[in-house]
Design an enzyme around this catalytic site. Sequence first.
Site, PDB file in Angstrom:
ATOM      1  N   SER A 138       0.822  -1.207   0.000  1.00  0.00           N
ATOM      2  CA  SER A 138       0.000   0.000   0.000  1.00  0.00           C
ATOM      3  C   SER A 138       0.859   1.262   0.000  1.00  0.00           C
ATOM      4  CB  SER A 138      -0.951   0.034   1.209  1.00  0.00           C
ATOM      5  OG  SER A 138      -1.553   1.302   1.357  1.00  0.00           O
ATOM      6  N   TYR A 151      -2.763   0.495  10.434  1.00  0.00           N
ATOM      7  CA  TYR A 151      -2.507   0.228   9.023  1.00  0.00           C
ATOM      8  C   TYR A 151      -1.247   0.953   8.571  1.00  0.00           C
ATOM      9  CZ  TYR A 151      -3.715  -0.638   4.092  1.00  0.00           C
ATOM     10  OH  TYR A 151      -3.719  -1.047   2.784  1.00  0.00           O
ATOM     11  N   LYS A 155       2.027  -1.207   7.512  1.00  0.00           N
ATOM     12  CA  LYS A 155       2.415  -1.143   6.108  1.00  0.00           C
ATOM     13  C   LYS A 155       3.815  -0.552   5.945  1.00  0.00           C
ATOM     14  CE  LYS A 155      -1.112  -3.081   4.148  1.00  0.00           C
ATOM     15  NZ  LYS A 155      -0.966  -4.368   3.419  1.00  0.00           N
TER      16      LYS A 155
END
Length: 263
Positions: A138, A151, A155
Amino acid sequence: MNLTDRVVVITGGAGGIGSALARRFAAEGAAAVVVADLDADAARAVTDGVGPVAHAAALDVTDEEQVRALVVDTERRYGRIDLFCANAGVTTSGGVEVDDAGWDRAWRVNVLSHVYAARAVLPAMLARGGGYLLHTCSAAGVLTAVGDAAYTTTKHAAVGFAEWLSVTYRDQGLRVSALCPQGVDTPMLAEGLAAGHLGARVIAASGAVLTPDQVADSVVVGLAEERFLILPHPEVAAYALRRAEDPDGWQAGLRKLVRRLRA
């Protein structure tokens, strides 16, 4: 990497980017595409659409024994794994208030599953003198996912792990790419927008929302060129450069966007 006659494994393959990769790899002439997902029925639905080169497998990527068993089974069926796509991912849509269970799940799915995959496939790949790992990380892994602390954090860790693998093993024939798209029209984004989550709204306001098939197109090109960072949204490179050159200005711009969306 030329995908013709390659044996590929895709985790999180039952939908979104994963299913688009399965379809595209098969169209590129892959010898076998293993679609692994926690939702076994959805994985079978994807393989039914892909055709006879595809094989469905039930997999919990947070269970290292299951990951190892999948690798062993695939190598038994097809003789090798040429490309392993660690694609499964989860969001929390929250900040520091997210409980330990939420942080732990994000860590296990977004980071440890990549570690488990590498542990399982590296011995055979290094013994053959070649192999490829594609980690879906991502744009949050090189920038920031506003509204989702876990997140963003995991990531970033996923990109760091992919880079470590590339630096450590490239001279032994291993290739590694980190796939870092921004907005993609997947259930993950759609559900976030429907719930009014700030992070999803920021993504939608930050640039084009690509289809999973468009991301798959970028992946095929990126693999062929053996690029470390595969950026379906080219503007992410410019954002990352701006962030590195002027972190205070970059953060100020993000805060301005957040204030506008909250107004």
